[in-house]
Design a protein around this motif. Structure first.
Motif, short mmCIF file in Angstrom:
data_model
loop_
_atom_site.label_atom_id
_atom_site.label_comp_id
_atom_site.label_asym_id
_atom_site.label_seq_id
_atom_site.Cartn_x
_atom_site.Cartn_y
_atom_site.Cartn_z
N TYR A 98 -3.75 -29.68 -40.78
CA TYR A 98 -2.47 -29.79 -40.07
C TYR A 98 -2.68 -29.77 -38.55
CZ TYR A 98 2.54 -29.36 -39.53
OH TYR A 98 3.85 -29.58 -39.21
N LYS A 99 -3.58 -28.94 -38.09
CA LYS A 99 -3.80 -28.83 -36.64
C LYS A 99 -4.52 -30.05 -36.07
CE LYS A 99 -3.36 -23.91 -36.40
NZ LYS A 99 -3.94 -22.62 -36.18
N LYS A 100 -5.10 -30.88 -36.94
CA LYS A 100 -5.76 -32.11 -36.46
C LYS A 100 -4.76 -33.21 -36.16
CE LYS A 100 -10.18 -31.33 -38.70
NZ LYS A 100 -11.13 -31.80 -39.70
N ILE A 101 -3.52 -33.06 -36.63
CA ILE A 101 -2.49 -34.06 -36.35
C ILE A 101 -1.96 -33.80 -34.94
CG2 ILE A 101 -0.24 -34.98 -37.02
CD1 ILE A 101 -0.86 -33.93 -39.89
N PRO A 102 -2.10 -34.75 -34.03
CA PRO A 102 -1.63 -34.53 -32.66
C PRO A 102 -0.15 -34.11 -32.64
CG PRO A 102 -2.89 -36.56 -32.80
CD PRO A 102 -2.68 -36.07 -34.21
N PRO A 103 0.19 -33.16 -31.79
CA PRO A 103 1.56 -32.64 -31.77
C PRO A 103 2.64 -33.66 -31.41
CG PRO A 103 0.25 -31.69 -29.99
CD PRO A 103 -0.67 -32.51 -30.82
N ASP A 104 2.25 -34.79 -30.83
CA ASP A 104 3.25 -35.80 -30.48
C ASP A 104 3.52 -36.77 -31.63
OD1 ASP A 104 0.65 -36.80 -30.14
OD2 ASP A 104 1.33 -38.36 -28.76
N ILE A 105 2.82 -36.60 -32.77
CA ILE A 105 3.07 -37.46 -33.93
C ILE A 105 4.06 -36.77 -34.85
CG2 ILE A 105 2.05 -38.47 -36.01
CD1 ILE A 105 -0.44 -39.03 -34.42
N ASP A 106 5.20 -37.42 -35.06
CA ASP A 106 6.26 -36.89 -35.91
C ASP A 106 6.43 -37.71 -37.18
OD1 ASP A 106 7.06 -34.97 -33.88
OD2 ASP A 106 7.96 -36.67 -32.84
N VAL A 107 6.07 -38.99 -37.13
CA VAL A 107 6.30 -39.91 -38.24
C VAL A 107 5.04 -40.75 -38.45
CG1 VAL A 107 7.66 -41.91 -38.99
CG2 VAL A 107 8.79 -40.02 -37.81
N ILE A 108 4.62 -40.86 -39.72
CA ILE A 108 3.47 -41.69 -40.07
C ILE A 108 3.90 -42.67 -41.15
CG2 ILE A 108 1.13 -41.73 -41.01
CD1 ILE A 108 0.85 -38.80 -40.03
N HIS A 109 3.80 -43.96 -40.87
CA HIS A 109 4.12 -44.98 -41.86
C HIS A 109 2.90 -45.18 -42.74
CE1 HIS A 109 7.91 -45.87 -39.91
NE2 HIS A 109 7.26 -45.80 -38.76
N LEU A 110 3.04 -44.93 -44.03
CA LEU A 110 1.91 -44.94 -44.96
C LEU A 110 1.78 -46.26 -45.70
CD1 LEU A 110 2.42 -41.38 -46.44
CD2 LEU A 110 0.72 -42.09 -44.75
N ASN A 111 2.30 -47.32 -45.17
CA ASN A 111 2.21 -48.62 -45.83
C ASN A 111 0.75 -48.93 -46.14
OD1 ASN A 111 4.96 -48.84 -45.50
ND2 ASN A 111 4.77 -49.90 -43.55
N GLY A 112 0.47 -49.11 -47.42
CA GLY A 112 -0.88 -49.44 -47.84
C GLY A 112 -1.76 -48.24 -48.15
N ASP A 113 -1.34 -47.02 -47.80
CA ASP A 113 -2.13 -45.83 -48.12
C ASP A 113 -1.66 -45.25 -49.45
OD1 ASP A 113 -3.57 -43.47 -48.28
OD2 ASP A 113 -3.41 -43.08 -46.14
N GLU A 114 -2.13 -45.86 -50.52
CA GLU A 114 -1.65 -45.51 -51.85
C GLU A 114 -2.07 -44.12 -52.28
OE1 GLU A 114 -2.37 -48.58 -54.72
OE2 GLU A 114 -1.76 -50.12 -53.30
N LEU A 115 -3.17 -43.59 -51.77
CA LEU A 115 -3.63 -42.27 -52.17
C LEU A 115 -2.61 -41.19 -51.82
CD1 LEU A 115 -5.92 -40.53 -53.34
CD2 LEU A 115 -6.83 -40.35 -51.02
N ILE A 116 -2.15 -41.18 -50.59
CA ILE A 116 -1.18 -40.16 -50.18
C ILE A 116 0.15 -40.39 -50.86
CG2 ILE A 116 0.11 -39.23 -48.21
CD1 ILE A 116 -2.38 -39.74 -46.50
N CYS A 117 0.62 -41.62 -50.93
CA CYS A 117 1.88 -41.91 -51.61
C CYS A 117 1.83 -41.45 -53.06
CB CYS A 117 2.19 -43.41 -51.54
SG CYS A 117 2.48 -44.03 -49.87
N ASP A 118 0.73 -41.73 -53.73
CA ASP A 118 0.55 -41.35 -55.12
C ASP A 118 0.62 -39.84 -55.33
OD1 ASP A 118 0.43 -43.12 -57.20
OD2 ASP A 118 -1.69 -42.73 -57.62
N LEU A 119 0.05 -39.08 -54.41
CA LEU A 119 0.13 -37.61 -54.52
C LEU A 119 1.57 -37.14 -54.56
CD1 LEU A 119 -2.73 -36.47 -52.14
CD2 LEU A 119 -2.58 -36.03 -54.59
N PHE A 120 2.40 -37.68 -53.69
CA PHE A 120 3.81 -37.28 -53.68
C PHE A 120 4.52 -37.75 -54.94
CE2 PHE A 120 3.00 -36.54 -49.19
CZ PHE A 120 3.69 -35.36 -48.98
N TYR A 121 4.26 -38.97 -55.38
CA TYR A 121 4.92 -39.50 -56.57
C TYR A 121 4.59 -38.67 -57.82
CZ TYR A 121 6.18 -43.68 -53.91
OH TYR A 121 6.70 -44.54 -52.98
#
Length: 143
Positions: A98-121
Protein backbone atom coordinates in the motif's frame (compact mmCIF):
# COMPACT_ATOMS: atom_id res chain seq x y z
CA UNK A 1 -34.38 -1.24 -8.33
CA UNK A 2 -33.04 -4.62 -7.21
CA UNK A 3 -29.94 -4.63 -5.03
CA UNK A 4 -27.80 -7.56 -3.93
CA UNK A 5 -25.55 -6.97 -0.96
CA UNK A 6 -22.90 -9.16 0.65
CA UNK A 7 -20.75 -8.15 3.59
CA UNK A 8 -18.19 -9.91 5.74
CA UNK A 9 -16.12 -8.63 8.64
CA UNK A 10 -13.72 -10.97 10.40
CA UNK A 11 -12.10 -8.38 12.63
CA UNK A 12 -12.45 -4.76 13.69
CA UNK A 13 -9.62 -3.96 11.28
CA UNK A 14 -11.16 -5.41 8.13
CA UNK A 15 -14.45 -5.21 6.20
CA UNK A 16 -15.36 -6.62 2.79
CA UNK A 17 -18.50 -5.53 0.93
CA UNK A 18 -20.01 -6.36 -2.48
CA UNK A 19 -22.94 -4.32 -3.80
CA UNK A 20 -24.75 -4.98 -7.06
CA UNK A 21 -27.72 -3.01 -8.32
CA UNK A 22 -29.79 -3.43 -11.51
CA UNK A 23 -30.53 0.26 -12.01
CA UNK A 24 -28.69 2.40 -9.55
CA UNK A 25 -28.95 5.99 -8.49
CA UNK A 26 -26.50 5.16 -5.68
CA UNK A 27 -24.92 8.16 -3.98
CA UNK A 28 -22.65 8.40 -0.96
CA UNK A 29 -22.23 11.84 0.56
CA UNK A 30 -18.74 13.08 1.40
CA UNK A 31 -17.36 11.03 4.28
CA UNK A 32 -14.14 9.64 5.78
CA UNK A 33 -12.96 6.39 7.33
CA UNK A 34 -10.33 5.73 9.97
CA UNK A 35 -9.12 2.97 7.66
CA UNK A 36 -7.99 2.69 4.05
CA UNK A 37 -10.42 1.60 1.36
CA UNK A 38 -9.98 -0.18 -1.95
CA UNK A 39 -13.11 0.13 -4.06
CA UNK A 40 -13.30 -1.85 -7.31
CA UNK A 41 -16.01 -0.75 -9.76
CA UNK A 42 -17.10 -3.78 -11.82
CA UNK A 43 -20.04 -2.08 -13.58
CA UNK A 44 -21.42 1.40 -13.85
CA UNK A 45 -20.62 4.99 -14.66
CA UNK A 46 -19.86 6.92 -11.50
CA UNK A 47 -18.22 10.08 -10.30
CA UNK A 48 -15.70 9.79 -7.51
CA UNK A 49 -14.45 12.81 -5.59
CA UNK A 50 -11.52 12.64 -3.18
CA UNK A 51 -10.10 15.68 -1.44
CA UNK A 52 -11.76 17.91 -4.07
CA UNK A 53 -10.44 16.01 -7.14
CA UNK A 54 -13.20 14.57 -9.36
CA UNK A 55 -12.85 11.43 -11.50
CA UNK A 56 -15.21 9.66 -13.89
CA UNK A 57 -15.02 5.96 -13.12
CA UNK A 58 -16.23 3.04 -15.24
CA UNK A 59 -15.85 -0.75 -15.39
CA UNK A 60 -12.65 -2.31 -14.03
CA UNK A 61 -11.42 0.71 -12.10
CA UNK A 62 -9.80 0.57 -8.68
CA UNK A 63 -10.34 3.52 -6.35
CA UNK A 64 -7.95 4.09 -3.47
CA UNK A 65 -9.05 6.09 -0.42
CA UNK A 66 -6.53 6.64 2.30
CA UNK A 67 -7.44 6.96 5.96
CA UNK A 68 -9.22 10.22 6.81
CA UNK A 69 -9.47 11.43 3.18
CA UNK A 70 -12.81 13.04 2.40
CA UNK A 71 -14.39 11.17 -0.50
CA UNK A 72 -17.78 10.65 -2.17
CA UNK A 73 -19.22 8.55 -4.98
CA UNK A 74 -22.35 8.97 -7.10
CA UNK A 75 -23.85 7.24 -10.12
CA UNK A 76 -23.91 9.45 -13.22
CA UNK A 77 -26.85 7.62 -14.80
CA UNK A 78 -29.36 4.95 -13.74
CA UNK A 79 -27.57 1.86 -15.12
CA UNK A 80 -26.35 -1.41 -13.63
CA UNK A 81 -23.83 -0.74 -10.88
CA UNK A 82 -21.55 -3.19 -9.11
CA UNK A 83 -18.73 -2.59 -6.70
CA UNK A 84 -16.50 -4.47 -4.31
CA UNK A 85 -14.85 -2.68 -1.45
CA UNK A 86 -12.37 -3.59 1.23
CA UNK A 87 -11.72 -1.40 4.24
CA UNK A 88 -8.60 -2.24 6.21
CA UNK A 89 -6.13 -0.89 8.75
CA UNK A 90 -3.00 -0.26 6.69
CA UNK A 91 -0.79 -0.62 9.76
CA UNK A 92 -1.85 -4.28 10.01
CA UNK A 93 -2.59 -5.33 6.42
CA UNK A 94 -0.65 -4.72 3.26
CA UNK A 95 1.49 -1.87 4.55
CA UNK A 96 4.43 -2.71 2.27
CA UNK A 97 2.38 -2.81 -0.91
CA UNK A 98 0.00 0.00 0.00
CA UNK A 99 2.79 2.43 0.83
CA UNK A 100 4.36 1.83 -2.61
CA UNK A 101 1.35 3.47 -4.27
CA UNK A 102 2.20 7.17 -4.67
CA UNK A 103 -0.09 9.33 -2.51
CA UNK A 104 -1.26 11.35 -5.52
CA UNK A 105 -2.78 8.24 -7.18
CA UNK A 106 -6.47 7.88 -6.32
CA UNK A 107 -7.80 5.93 -9.32
CA UNK A 108 -6.24 3.09 -11.33
CA UNK A 109 -7.89 1.91 -14.55
CA UNK A 110 -7.31 -1.85 -14.69
CA UNK A 111 -8.26 -2.37 -18.32
CA UNK A 112 -6.48 -5.51 -19.40
CA UNK A 113 -5.20 -6.46 -15.92
CA UNK A 114 -7.28 -9.59 -15.54
CA UNK A 115 -5.41 -10.88 -12.49
CA UNK A 116 -6.52 -8.07 -10.18
CA UNK A 117 -10.03 -7.92 -11.65
CA UNK A 118 -10.38 -11.67 -11.20
CA UNK A 119 -9.44 -11.46 -7.51
CA UNK A 120 -12.30 -9.07 -6.86
CA UNK A 121 -14.77 -11.08 -8.96
CA UNK A 122 -13.99 -14.17 -6.85
CA UNK A 123 -14.16 -12.46 -3.44
CA UNK A 124 -17.72 -13.60 -2.63
CA UNK A 125 -16.65 -17.19 -3.20
CA UNK A 126 -13.54 -16.80 -1.04
CA UNK A 127 -15.61 -15.25 1.75
CA UNK A 128 -18.14 -18.08 1.59
CA UNK A 129 -15.57 -20.85 2.07
CA UNK A 130 -12.95 -19.26 4.35
CA UNK A 131 -13.23 -17.74 7.80
CA UNK A 132 -10.99 -15.92 10.24
CA UNK A 133 -7.26 -16.17 9.75
CA UNK A 134 -7.47 -17.99 6.38
CA UNK A 135 -9.62 -15.23 4.91
CA UNK A 136 -7.52 -12.45 6.42
CA UNK A 137 -4.38 -14.09 5.04
CA UNK A 138 -5.88 -14.08 1.53
CA UNK A 139 -7.01 -10.48 1.84
CA UNK A 140 -3.59 -9.38 3.00
CA UNK A 141 -2.38 -10.37 -0.46
CA UNK A 142 -4.92 -8.01 -2.05
CA UNK A 143 -3.79 -5.10 0.07
Amino acid sequence: MQTNFYQKADSDDFLYRHIESIESTHNLSPHTHNSCELLFVAKGNVSYVVEGKKYTVTKNTLIISRALQVHAISCNEPVAYERYNILFDETKYGAKIYKKIPPDIDVIHLNGDELICDLFYKMDHYCSIWEGEELLSLLQHLT
